[in-house]
Each structure stands twice: as C-alpha cells, then as structure tokens.
Write an enzyme that holds these catalytic residues in place. Sequence first.
Site, PDB file in Angstrom:
ATOM      1  N   CYS A 129       0.850  -1.200   0.000  1.00 28.41           N
ATOM      2  CA  CYS A 129       0.000   0.000   0.000  1.00 28.41           C
ATOM      3  C   CYS A 129       0.881   1.244   0.000  1.00 28.41           C
ATOM      4  O   CYS A 129       0.561   2.245  -0.645  1.00 28.41           O
ATOM      5  CB  CYS A 129      -0.945   0.006   1.201  1.00 28.41           C
ATOM      6  SG  CYS A 129      -2.331  -1.145   1.053  1.00 28.41           S
ATOM      7  N   ASN A 134       1.583 -16.747  -3.994  1.00 25.89           N
ATOM      8  CA  ASN A 134       1.704 -17.549  -2.771  1.00 25.89           C
ATOM      9  C   ASN A 134       0.566 -17.134  -1.844  1.00 25.89           C
ATOM     10  O   ASN A 134       0.450 -15.946  -1.510  1.00 25.89           O
ATOM     11  CB  ASN A 134       3.062 -17.303  -2.104  1.00 25.89           C
ATOM     12  CG  ASN A 134       4.206 -17.847  -2.935  1.00 25.89           C
ATOM     13  OD1 ASN A 134       4.106 -18.920  -3.526  1.00 25.89           O
ATOM     14  ND2 ASN A 134       5.302 -17.098  -3.007  1.00 25.89           N
ATOM     15  N   HIS A 161      -0.192  -8.368   1.099  1.00 24.36           N
ATOM     16  CA  HIS A 161      -1.020  -7.601   0.159  1.00 24.36           C
ATOM     17  C   HIS A 161      -0.970  -8.463  -1.100  1.00 24.36           C
ATOM     18  O   HIS A 161       0.129  -8.672  -1.665  1.00 24.36           O
ATOM     19  CB  HIS A 161      -0.409  -6.216  -0.071  1.00 24.36           C
ATOM     20  CG  HIS A 161      -1.187  -5.341  -1.024  1.00 24.36           C
ATOM     21  ND1 HIS A 161      -1.614  -4.068  -0.705  1.00 24.36           N
ATOM     22  CD2 HIS A 161      -1.607  -5.554  -2.304  1.00 24.36           C
ATOM     23  CE1 HIS A 161      -2.261  -3.535  -1.731  1.00 24.36           C
ATOM     24  NE2 HIS A 161      -2.264  -4.426  -2.726  1.00 24.36           N
ATOM     25  N   HIS A 217      -0.447 -10.360  -4.256  1.00 22.72           N
ATOM     26  CA  HIS A 217       0.396 -10.029  -5.401  1.00 22.72           C
ATOM     27  C   HIS A 217       0.616 -11.261  -6.259  1.00 22.72           C
ATOM     28  O   HIS A 217       0.692 -12.379  -5.751  1.00 22.72           O
ATOM     29  CB  HIS A 217       1.731  -9.432  -4.957  1.00 22.72           C
ATOM     30  CG  HIS A 217       2.461 -10.268  -3.948  1.00 22.72           C
ATOM     31  ND1 HIS A 217       2.133 -10.265  -2.602  1.00 22.72           N
ATOM     32  CD2 HIS A 217       3.473 -11.152  -4.087  1.00 22.72           C
ATOM     33  CE1 HIS A 217       2.934 -11.101  -1.955  1.00 22.72           C
ATOM     34  NE2 HIS A 217       3.752 -11.664  -2.838  1.00 22.72           N
ATOM     35  N   HIS A 220       3.148 -12.919  -9.107  1.00 22.28           N
ATOM     36  CA  HIS A 220       4.494 -12.856  -9.664  1.00 22.28           C
ATOM     37  C   HIS A 220       4.408 -13.180 -11.160  1.00 22.28           C
ATOM     38  O   HIS A 220       3.701 -14.122 -11.545  1.00 22.28           O
ATOM     39  CB  HIS A 220       5.395 -13.914  -9.023  1.00 22.28           C
ATOM     40  CG  HIS A 220       5.581 -13.780  -7.537  1.00 22.28           C
ATOM     41  ND1 HIS A 220       6.756 -13.321  -6.966  1.00 22.28           N
ATOM     42  CD2 HIS A 220       4.761 -14.079  -6.494  1.00 22.28           C
ATOM     43  CE1 HIS A 220       6.645 -13.341  -5.637  1.00 22.28           C
ATOM     44  NE2 HIS A 220       5.438 -13.803  -5.329  1.00 22.28           N
TER      45      HIS A 220
HETATM   46  P1  DGP Z   1       5.934 -13.517  -1.557  1.00 17.55           P
HETATM   47  O1  DGP Z   1       7.083 -14.264  -0.965  1.00 17.55           O
HETATM   48  O2  DGP Z   1       5.125 -14.347  -2.542  1.00 17.55           O
HETATM   49  O3  DGP Z   1       5.082 -12.841  -0.510  1.00 17.55           O
HETATM   50  O4  DGP Z   1       6.593 -12.363  -2.446  1.00 17.55           O
HETATM   51  C1  DGP Z   1       6.943 -11.123  -1.932  1.00 17.55           C
HETATM   52  C2  DGP Z   1       7.903 -10.520  -2.913  1.00 17.55           C
HETATM   53  O5  DGP Z   1       7.980  -9.139  -2.654  1.00 17.55           O
HETATM   54  C3  DGP Z   1       9.317 -11.064  -2.808  1.00 17.55           C
HETATM   55  O6  DGP Z   1       9.652 -11.751  -4.010  1.00 17.55           O
HETATM   56  C4  DGP Z   1      10.195  -9.846  -2.604  1.00 17.55           C
HETATM   57  C5  DGP Z   1       9.284  -8.691  -2.937  1.00 17.55           C
HETATM   58  N1  DGP Z   1       9.500  -7.497  -2.129  1.00 17.55           N
HETATM   59  C6  DGP Z   1       9.519  -7.421  -0.770  1.00 17.55           C
HETATM   60  N2  DGP Z   1       9.715  -6.157  -0.383  1.00 17.55           N
HETATM   61  C7  DGP Z   1       9.784  -5.410  -1.527  1.00 17.55           C
HETATM   62  C8  DGP Z   1       9.969  -4.015  -1.776  1.00 17.55           C
HETATM   63  O7  DGP Z   1      10.094  -3.172  -0.885  1.00 17.55           O
HETATM   64  N3  DGP Z   1      10.021  -3.637  -3.088  1.00 17.55           N
HETATM   65  C9  DGP Z   1       9.883  -4.523  -4.117  1.00 17.55           C
HETATM   66  N4  DGP Z   1       9.955  -4.049  -5.361  1.00 17.55           N
HETATM   67  N5  DGP Z   1       9.689  -5.845  -3.910  1.00 17.55           N
HETATM   68  C10 DGP Z   1       9.652  -6.268  -2.629  1.00 17.55           C
END
Ligand code: DGP
Length: 117
Positions: free
Chosen positions: A7, A86, A97, A99, A101
């Site tokens: 967010c 996931n 939140h 998401h 991939h």
């Molecule tokens: P998951 O493990 O499926 O919840 O994926 C979370 C993803 O979010 C992980 O691959 C790394 C990414 N991530 C975490 N923090 C940040 C951030 O501050 N910026 C960006 N661009 N990605 C982030």
Amino acid sequence: MEDCLFCKIVKGEIPCEKIFENDKVLSFRDINPLAQIHYLVIHKEHSRDLSEMSHNPEQISDIFLAIKKITTGHSLDQLGYRVFTNNGAKAGQSVFHTHFHILSDENLATKWTSNVS
Ligand code: DGP
C-alpha cells in the site's frame, strides 16, 4: 492499509521500479528477482491474499487484464512466462497484500517446475 508495504508503494511512499500502472493495478520489479524478468502485479485496493481477493472477482479480472497488457507489451509471449501467487505464510507468502508474480527467463522450463525435483 496503514502499515502495508505494498500500500505504501501504491501511495508512492516507498519507491519502486514501475512496469505498468492504471487506475486499479500497479506492477513493479521484484526487489529480489528469481528470474531474468520478475515483476509483481498488485491491485491498488488492499486484500491480504488470493483467498480474500476472491470475494471481489472483478479485482482478479483487473489483475489478469493487466498481466495480459504487461506480457504483450514486454514481448513475453515468445519467451514464455509463469504467473503465480503464494497464498498464506505456509505457501511462502511474505508480504500480505495480494500479489501475482510474473517470471520470464530463457531457462524457465528447468526452474521450479512440477516435473523437476
Ligand atoms: P511472496 O514471498 O510471494 O510474498 O513475495 C513477496 C515478494 O515481494 C518477494 O519476491 C520480494 C518482494 N519485495 C519485498 N519487499 C519489496 C519491496 O520493498 N520492493 C519490491 N519491489 N519488492 C519487494
């Protein structure tokens, strides 16, 4: 949501490398890429995970319409790509939140597939 990382990215409080944006969806590069191309796609309206988002199926539609635009715009059809989410900590979700991939890579067929042990 107040203290939700994604967010904060939507609000511009935390920077990201933006890939796509419209009024409902934002996509940006994953900070910890698992493949040559690793994008995240989120809805601007907060939900915790896909289970929760499923109560608003139009959000899933918004996400997948954006995925189509992103993959077409970045010519990923030729290279091939994988889309996954996931759902829950036990499945590896670390940011709560919802998401999706998008992974794309020349060697994707040998990475994290159900037929590779
Ligand atoms: P998951 O493990 O499926 O919840 O994926 C979370 C993803 O979010 C992980 O691959 C790394 C990414 N991530 C975490 N923090 C940040 C951030 O501050 N910026 C960006 N661009 N990605 C982030």
